[in-house]
Write a protein that holds these residues in place. Structure first.
Motif, mmCIF file in Angstrom:
data_model
loop_
_atom_site.group_PDB
_atom_site.id
_atom_site.type_symbol
_atom_site.label_atom_id
_atom_site.label_comp_id
_atom_site.label_asym_id
_atom_site.label_seq_id
_atom_site.Cartn_x
_atom_site.Cartn_y
_atom_site.Cartn_z
ATOM 1 N N PRO A 191 0.795 -1.173 -0.038
ATOM 2 C CA PRO A 191 -0.073 0.052 0.095
ATOM 3 C C PRO A 191 0.746 1.164 0.077
ATOM 4 C CG PRO A 191 -0.029 -1.228 2.140
ATOM 5 C CD PRO A 191 0.632 -2.094 1.207
ATOM 6 N N GLY A 192 0.505 2.090 -0.964
ATOM 7 C CA GLY A 192 1.357 3.444 -0.902
ATOM 8 C C GLY A 192 0.683 4.371 -0.126
ATOM 9 N N PRO A 193 1.198 5.588 0.048
ATOM 10 C CA PRO A 193 0.720 6.838 0.787
ATOM 11 C C PRO A 193 -0.596 7.272 0.109
ATOM 12 C CG PRO A 193 2.836 7.314 -0.006
ATOM 13 C CD PRO A 193 2.437 5.776 -0.329
ATOM 14 N N MET A 194 -0.756 7.424 -1.036
ATOM 15 C CA MET A 194 -1.868 7.953 -1.773
ATOM 16 C C MET A 194 -3.004 6.998 -2.024
ATOM 17 S SD MET A 194 -0.538 10.711 -2.438
ATOM 18 C CE MET A 194 -1.450 11.616 -3.856
ATOM 19 N N GLY A 195 -2.977 5.761 -1.464
ATOM 20 C CA GLY A 195 -3.946 4.656 -1.726
ATOM 21 C C GLY A 195 -3.551 3.891 -2.890
ATOM 22 N N VAL A 196 -2.655 4.225 -3.690
ATOM 23 C CA VAL A 196 -2.344 3.404 -4.942
ATOM 24 C C VAL A 196 -1.276 2.324 -4.501
ATOM 25 C CG1 VAL A 196 -1.744 3.246 -7.330
ATOM 26 C CG2 VAL A 196 -3.135 5.302 -6.437
ATOM 27 N N PRO A 197 -1.352 1.053 -4.679
ATOM 28 C CA PRO A 197 -0.299 0.273 -4.331
ATOM 29 C C PRO A 197 0.959 0.414 -5.207
ATOM 30 C CG PRO A 197 -2.265 -0.983 -4.850
ATOM 31 C CD PRO A 197 -2.393 0.268 -5.325
ATOM 32 N N LEU A 198 1.912 0.386 -4.664
ATOM 33 C CA LEU A 198 3.431 0.641 -5.135
ATOM 34 C C LEU A 198 4.271 -0.703 -5.325
ATOM 35 C CD1 LEU A 198 4.162 4.115 -3.746
ATOM 36 C CD2 LEU A 198 3.351 3.582 -6.246
ATOM 37 N N LEU A 199 5.051 -0.832 -6.154
ATOM 38 C CA LEU A 199 6.084 -2.123 -5.949
ATOM 39 C C LEU A 199 7.049 -1.678 -4.910
ATOM 40 C CD1 LEU A 199 6.295 -4.538 -7.666
ATOM 41 C CD2 LEU A 199 8.111 -3.554 -8.783
ATOM 42 N N GLN A 259 -0.030 -0.325 7.001
ATOM 43 C CA GLN A 259 1.002 -0.797 6.573
ATOM 44 C C GLN A 259 1.814 -0.278 5.538
ATOM 45 O OE1 GLN A 259 1.948 -3.904 8.099
ATOM 46 N NE2 GLN A 259 0.154 -3.592 9.220
ATOM 47 N N VAL A 260 1.462 1.007 5.438
ATOM 48 C CA VAL A 260 2.149 2.050 4.488
ATOM 49 C C VAL A 260 3.543 2.462 5.209
ATOM 50 C CG1 VAL A 260 2.309 4.529 3.676
ATOM 51 C CG2 VAL A 260 0.174 3.019 3.585
ATOM 52 N N PRO A 261 4.692 2.150 4.295
ATOM 53 C CA PRO A 261 5.888 2.274 5.000
ATOM 54 C C PRO A 261 6.484 3.745 5.015
ATOM 55 C CG PRO A 261 6.162 1.438 2.760
ATOM 56 C CD PRO A 261 4.544 1.764 3.129
ATOM 57 N N CYS A 289 -17.384 11.124 -7.719
ATOM 58 C CA CYS A 289 -16.714 9.895 -7.613
ATOM 59 C C CYS A 289 -15.249 10.278 -8.276
ATOM 60 C CB CYS A 289 -17.213 8.809 -8.592
ATOM 61 S SG CYS A 289 -18.475 8.093 -8.286
ATOM 62 N N ILE A 290 -14.927 11.161 -8.950
ATOM 63 C CA ILE A 290 -13.622 11.482 -9.523
ATOM 64 C C ILE A 290 -12.864 12.239 -8.280
ATOM 65 C CG2 ILE A 290 -12.407 12.895 -11.149
ATOM 66 C CD1 ILE A 290 -14.427 12.381 -13.073
ATOM 67 N N SER A 291 -13.546 13.136 -7.577
ATOM 68 C CA SER A 291 -12.612 13.583 -6.769
ATOM 69 C C SER A 291 -12.529 12.556 -5.764
ATOM 70 C CB SER A 291 -13.768 14.877 -6.021
ATOM 71 O OG SER A 291 -14.141 15.706 -7.037
ATOM 72 N N ALA A 292 -13.489 11.768 -5.448
ATOM 73 C CA ALA A 292 -13.171 10.897 -4.361
ATOM 74 C C ALA A 292 -12.069 10.041 -4.589
ATOM 75 C CB ALA A 292 -14.381 10.148 -3.799
ATOM 76 N N SER A 293 -11.860 9.687 -5.824
ATOM 77 C CA SER A 293 -10.861 8.771 -6.028
ATOM 78 C C SER A 293 -9.508 9.518 -5.892
ATOM 79 C CB SER A 293 -11.064 8.329 -7.827
ATOM 80 O OG SER A 293 -10.865 9.208 -8.541
ATOM 81 N N LEU A 294 -9.336 10.551 -5.716
ATOM 82 C CA LEU A 294 -8.148 11.177 -5.492
ATOM 83 C C LEU A 294 -7.745 11.327 -4.065
ATOM 84 C CD1 LEU A 294 -8.768 14.687 -7.512
ATOM 85 C CD2 LEU A 294 -7.271 12.698 -8.314
ATOM 86 N N ILE A 295 -8.491 10.804 -3.176
ATOM 87 C CA ILE A 295 -8.373 10.808 -1.526
ATOM 88 C C ILE A 295 -8.003 9.303 -1.434
ATOM 89 C CG2 ILE A 295 -9.061 11.141 0.634
ATOM 90 C CD1 ILE A 295 -8.667 13.683 -1.113
ATOM 91 N N ALA A 296 -6.825 9.077 -0.977
ATOM 92 C CA ALA A 296 -6.436 7.612 -0.499
ATOM 93 C C ALA A 296 -7.034 6.646 -1.302
ATOM 94 C CB ALA A 296 -6.931 7.390 0.924
ATOM 95 N N GLY A 297 -7.059 6.975 -2.589
ATOM 96 C CA GLY A 297 -7.642 5.765 -3.612
ATOM 97 C C GLY A 297 -9.182 5.503 -3.565
ATOM 98 N N GLY A 298 -10.126 6.408 -2.964
ATOM 99 C CA GLY A 298 -11.465 6.065 -2.586
ATOM 100 C C GLY A 298 -11.784 5.554 -1.665
ATOM 101 N N PRO A 299 -13.177 5.382 -1.089
ATOM 102 C CA PRO A 299 -13.776 5.103 0.069
ATOM 103 C C PRO A 299 -13.541 3.546 0.226
ATOM 104 C CG PRO A 299 -15.417 5.897 -1.344
ATOM 105 C CD PRO A 299 -14.147 6.156 -2.116
ATOM 106 N N LYS A 300 -13.970 2.771 -0.662
ATOM 107 C CA LYS A 300 -13.848 1.219 -0.525
ATOM 108 C C LYS A 300 -12.651 0.528 -0.812
ATOM 109 C CE LYS A 300 -18.802 0.455 -1.983
ATOM 110 N NZ LYS A 300 -19.569 0.458 -3.053
ATOM 111 N N ASP A 301 -12.331 -0.472 -0.075
ATOM 112 C CA ASP A 301 -11.006 -1.015 0.037
ATOM 113 C C ASP A 301 -10.611 -1.604 -1.627
ATOM 114 O OD1 ASP A 301 -11.156 -0.704 2.564
ATOM 115 O OD2 ASP A 301 -10.698 -2.561 3.071
ATOM 116 N N CYS A 302 -11.767 -2.091 -2.271
ATOM 117 C CA CYS A 302 -11.373 -2.361 -3.579
ATOM 118 C C CYS A 302 -10.969 -1.160 -4.443
ATOM 119 C CB CYS A 302 -12.373 -3.138 -4.301
ATOM 120 S SG CYS A 302 -12.171 -3.496 -5.980
#
Lengths: 388, 447, 278
Positions: B93-101, B346-348, C124-137
């Motif tokens: 998990p990356g700090p922006m919510g996008v997974p990183l390698l 778990q973000v490092p 939705c577009i704005s929310a996707s910018l925050i920590a990758g969105g509200p849901k875990d998926c």
């Protein structure tokens, strides 16, 4: 750690070493910033209301119990209209809690004569909140100041009622004002006395406002300096300054309005730009005309401290939603208001032009905003570079 | 705060002064974090090209050994934080919510040194190019937040004349005290790092800008700085004093042209943490695999400043700070004004993680979508002199071209506007959305 | 009385004068236009949805009359209307398979994990910018109704945090596709018997952590369906909409995560107007 437990139990967020980790399901994600200075719309509105308290008290002191009733009517009706409108429109009905409807109610009351009947307050509140504000989508979307929309609509609909003024309770005592006060036969005995606080003499004792007197003189073609002197002399100026004159219940006391306005500027709710440029423009404009020909209009001091200029400059023109957002825009707005007010007062058909001028300038606020977009930090340097 | 002496006379317009919250950790000395069982080292920790992986699963690595080399000029290598074996190379998990390698390293507990970089004791007689190569080899990036590779900043194009080197010790973000502690505890390293970077750039005017609320750091640094020709400037306490353009303006009186870089104003800005890392990289041959990070917030049992290896999970950092007294409502990487809220602990820790901040429920800002009442507080607060309130309304109604015309792209996302907004509008989120949309449209146009 | 009379006469005169000017202008500046455009425009639905790729219905009418488009270009018209236009103009109707939008996600609030709370813009577009969105998926529907707000026909409703398309109302105009930052919405033939309601290309194990109804790429459906009727792409089964399997595959495959479902079962109930987009 056990002493400071609040909502932690042993669960899967406890690590082997026995310390507690945050519970993921209680976390919130949001955009930065994650802190706030806790200023709210409600607090801003309450501060403005607080700033209006001295003027309200002055109004009640000078016009008696009727002034208080008008204020109460306007506030209650405004809030009622707001709640009702939101309910019918299917919106959230708790918008009145941001206190903007209360503020509109108080401002509307301050723009009415103390002798106004309750049903005029109701119509005013309906027009102000309904057509002035909610029809555009509520607070933040209205292009015009709701209280002024109501006042102008009432002025056009009930010209007689809206220009019948109640004298201050102390004016009847002073023979100087005898010429401008009219007594119904039933109230003749109050001549030379102070009107009691609780009495209802609104229908029987009426008076003209200083601006009204000047307008009548001008209209009737009496263009001479001495005629103006009847309403513009130094002892009278002191009365005007404290609010001991006829007029709307909230606009007469320059002292109270000034105190409230300075309080607002000190609290950083409003900026000085609009009130100062507005009042200065009126002063300069009337001074210029007065200097050119004293028979057209009285001097600048008369224009500044009579009528609703201070109320308008500090409380109506500075309405956040309907005034420009940049300082440059505010200055343009203030000057525009000042010029239109002076034009209406000196040459227009109405004795007073503050409401009209502010409404007219409200209409051009989007235009002002468009042409006063600020220059971003460092922007000029970039332009120079391109040129060089 | 106004009674604190500051010696800058040029103020940027706008800004805010949030509650500082630094008392939680400013008196806590930097502690060495104990060795962990495993570290998750994210590969792409900087702005620019991703680095090229040179280890594989099962490889034995030593502390300071290269894990991935720079993948281009604007890129930085990544080094192992300890000795052990590469357990896996996987998404984390990356700090922006996008997974990183990331490279997951199982520690062998020996912590054996294995850096290929030789110490350079006599840096004063080493050529600037060799020093620059060392800075690049050590994987140094801007440690203040943006994580821009340091050597790129030190390689200005020849037509840009650099005459001012400014170090950012403002630490204007509330709560964070990592830079403050660094300046107090490693003043020699700080000024020496400044001098090394100055030698690389060949610049004589060296400044360290420090907000006046750190008088102890200013005093200590002033004592050490004179011999290296470094000037210490106490700055007015005002957020965002540490923003690049505002800092340059306060120190030199120059305005970085809109859309330009500090080098357009003849300046290079570096973080204090980077200066310390430069000293260590040059004098000890130590690549960047650990950094000082503040772990703070009211819910924490024991806030403080730690020297973490890169790759330490946030949950371990919180554990080290004594865990929480009550469950927080927000976990933030960075400071409260510009940091990112996390949904995975778990973000490092990365090279640019200056702080881990926990906020309680009471401190939570509940953003609402109330309409803008045009009160103008955001206009007063904006350090870039744009008009945030109406701008957000434009973005809300999808008028992106209009927003661009109204200077949206000048926004530095400092958060001052949303901090003061009485309608609790999520202004910064609006602006990010607007910028993303405009950039996407521009890319489309280019195609 | 005199003033009234003068005003009356003046107004009448100026009215007559201006009327004459307008009449003359209409004659002199008359632009000849094809009357058929107006007629075709009348027959088109008039929703100006933009589904055909033109600026609106009248623009499409112009294009059809000019021969740039076939009448079947309108995704909204019924076949009968398309036939009427074709007959009126005497051209070929052009083929058009009625398509409907489908949100390829089954992760409603009760099925998909949502470990943290989102607070911010309801978009939705704005929310996707925050920590990758509200849901875990990171690939599923965020349920903030951006698509429902752009739908010109109120065909999308968000139920339990999941956007659902009412295929009977959906005209296949495709406006919603752009509004989804997750690219969850695609236009598929309305006649498709079922869909695989998942969009995540992640491994089955990872997906299962985040969502109960994720496709875990077990291949049961592939075996149940005929040759080339379904395919697997990156741990995600997909219906081949060019060669659609029969409805019996749902029964036969017995999808272990109930990811496969017919549109009717995926979205039970009828459109509740108050739940649909404002």
């Amino acid at each position: 750690m056990t002493e400071e437990k609040v909502n932690l139990e042993e669960n899967d967020t406890t690590t082997q070493s026995g310390v507690f980790l945050p519970k993921i399901e209680e976390l919130v994600v949001s955009s930065s910033p994650h802190v706030h200075d806790n200023q709210t719309v409600r607090k801003i509105m309450l501060t403005v209301l607080l700033a209006l308290v001295p003027s309200c008290l002055c109004g009640i002191y000078f016009y008696g119990i009727n002034a208080l009733m008008v204020i109460i009517y306007c506030v209650v009706f405004s809030v009622a209209v707001e709640v009702l409108w939101c309910r019918i429109a299917g919106k959230k009905t708790d918008t009145w809690k941001d206190c903007s409807a209360i503020l509109t109610g108080v401002l509307l009351a301050m723009n009415l004569s103390a002798g106004i009947p309750w049903w005029v307050c109701l119509i005013g509140a309906g027009i102000g909140i309904g057509i002035g504000k909610q029809i555009y989508g509520g607070l933040g979307y209205n292009p015009f100041n709701p209280a002024l929309v109501a006042r102008v609509a009432l002025l056009v609909a009930f010209p007689k009622l809206m220009t019948t003024w109640v004298p201050s309770r102390f004016m009847t005592e002073n023979p100087v004002y005898d010429k401008i006060i009219t007594y119904a036969p039933s109230a003749e005995q109050l001549k030379g006395k102070v009107i009691p606080f609780l009495s209802n003499t609104c229908d029987s004792i009426t008076c003209a406002t200083p601006l009204g007197v000047v307008k009548e003189l001008s209209k009737s073609g009496v263009h001479n300096v001495s005629a103006f002197d009847a309403v513009s002399n130094t002892p009278m100026y002191w009365d005007y300054f404290f609010g001991n004159m006829g007029g709307c219940l909230g606009e007469t006391s320059v002292l109270a309005l000034l105190a409230g306005g300075i309080f607002l500027i000190a609290m950083k709710i409003i900026k000085w730009h609009i009130p100062v440029t507005y009042i200065a423009t009126v002063a300069i404009f009337s001074a210029a005309i007065h200097a050119a020909n004293p028979a057209i209009t009285p001097g600048p001091l008369f224009h500044v401290i009579t009528g609703g200029l201070f109320l308008g400059a500090f409380f109506m023109a500075t309405d956040m939603v309907t005034s420009p957002i940049t300082k440059k825009g505010m200055i343009i707005f203030g000057i525009g208001c000042g010029i239109i007010t002076s034009l209406i007062r000196i040459w227009g058909n109405y004795p007073e032009g503050v409401s009209f001028s502010i409404l007219l300038m409200n209409a051009v606020v989007p235009l002002i905003d468009k042409f006063t977009v600020t220059v971003p930090f460092g922007y000029k340097a970039a332009e120079k570079k391109v040129g060089a | 705060m106004s009674n604190l002496h500051h010696d800058d006379h040029i103020y940027f317009a706008g800004g805010v002064h949030p509650e500082e919250g630094k008392y939680l950790s400013e008196s806590k000395a930097i502690q060495e974090a104990p060795l962990l069982d495993s570290y998750t080292v994210i590969l792409n920790q900087h702005i620019g090209a991703p680095p090229k992986l040179i280890v594989k699963k099962g490889d034995a690595v030593k502390k300071g050994q290269l894990l991935a080399e720079a993948g281009g000029f604007v890129s930085a290598p990544v080094h192992s934080p300890t000795s052990g074996t590469v357990r896996n190379i996987e998404d984390c998990p990356g700090p922006m919510g996008v997974p990183l390698l990331a490279v997951v390293i199982d520690s062998d507990g020996k912590d054996e040194w294995g850096s290929s970089l030789e110490p350079i004791a006599d840096w004063e007689n080493t050529s600037p190019d060799d020093l620059k190569k060392r800075i690049s080899d050590a994987g140094l990036v801007g440690m203040g937040g943006a994580a821009f590779p340091t050597h790129v900043k030190l390689s200005p194009p020849p037509e840009k004349k650099i005459d001012h080197l400014i170090f950012n010790g403002a630490e204007c973000e509330p709560y964070l005290t990592a830079d403050h502690r660094l300046m107090l505890e490693y003043p020699e390293s700080v000024v020496e790092g400044c001098a090394i970077i100055a030698r690389v750039l060949g610049v004589k005017n060296i400044y360290i800008g420090i907000e006046a609320n750190k008088p102890d750091a200013i005093k200590v640094l002033r004592e050490k700085a004179a011999s290296f020709g470094v000037n210490i400037i106490a700055l007015r306490v005002r957020y965002p004093q540490g923003a690049e353009k505002q800092l340059i303006y306060a120190v030199t009186g120059r305005k970085v042209p809109a859309g330009g870089l500090p080098m357009d104003a003849g300046c290079v800005v570096q973080n204090i943490g980077t200066a310390v890392a430069v000293t260590e990289a040059v004098k000890e041959g130590k690549p960047l695999f650990e950094r000082v990070t503040t772990v703070t917030g009211e819910p924490l049992a024991n806030p403080g400043n730690w020297k973490f290896r890169i790759g330490t999970p946030v949950s371990k950092a919180i554990e080290l700070a004594g865990g929480v007294k009550y469950s927080p409502a927000k976990v933030i990487l960075g400071g409260p004004m510009m940091g990112f809220a996390q949904k995975n602990l778990q973000v490092p820790v990365m090279k640019n993680t200056s702080g881990i901040l926990l906020l309680s429920k009471e401190q939570l800002v509940q953003y609402e979508s109330y309409p803008c009442i045009r009160c103008g507080r955001c206009v007063d607060a904006c350090p870039m002199n744009i008009i945030p309130g109406p701008l957000s309304t434009m973005i809300e109604s999808g008028e992106f071209e209009l927003a661009e015309k109204n200077n949206l792209m000048h926004c530095i996302e400092c958060g001052s506007c949303a901090y003061v907004c009485p309608s609790f509008r999520p202004l910064v989120q609006h602006f990010r959305r607007g910028k993303a949309e405009i950039n996407a449209r521009k890319r489309k146009m280019k195609k | 009385m005199e003033t009234v009379l003068i005003a009356f006469i003046l107004m009448t005169l100026s009215g007559i004068l201006l009327g004459c000017i307008i009449g003359a202008a209409a004659k002199f500046f008359f632009v000849k236009s094809d009357p058929r455009i107006e007629d075709v425009n009348e027959m088109l639905p008039g929703a100006n949805c933009g589904g055909c790729g033109k600026a609106g219905c009248s623009d499409l009418a112009r294009a059809i009359v000019a021969g740039e488009c076939v009448p079947g270009s309108c995704p909204v018209c019924s076949l009968a209307v398309v036939g009427r236009i074709a007959a009126y103009l005497g051209v070929d109707a052009g083929s058009s398979v009625k398509k409907a939008a489908v949100v390829f996600c089954g992760g409603s609030n009760s099925k998909a994990r949502k470990s943290v709370n989102y607070n911010g813009i309801n978009d939705c577009i704005s929310a996707s910018l925050i920590a990758g969105g509200p849901k875990d998926c990171r690939f599923g529907c965020m349920g903030l109704a951006s698509c429902a707000r752009v739908c010109p026909f109120n065909a999308i409703e968000v139920i339990d945090g999941l956007a659902c398309v009412h295929s009977d109302i959906c005209t296949g105009c495709g406006k919603c596709i752009e509004s989804c930052p997750r690219k969850l919405i695609r236009l598929v033939p309305e006649t498709a018997p079922f869909h695989v309601y998942c969009n995540s290309p992640e491994k089955g194990v990872e997906k299962k952590k985040n969502c109960d109804v994720a496709c875990i790429a077990c291949r049961k459906c592939l075996k149940a369906a005929g040759e080339d009727q379904m395919k697997i792409e990156g741990f995600l089964a997909q219906v081949n909409y060019d060669n659609m399997p029969g409805a019996d595959v749902i029964e036969k495959a017995a999808c272990p995560t109930s990811c496969i479902s017919s549109p009717e079962n995926h979205f039970p109930g009828t459109l509740k107007k108050e739940n649909a987009a404002r």
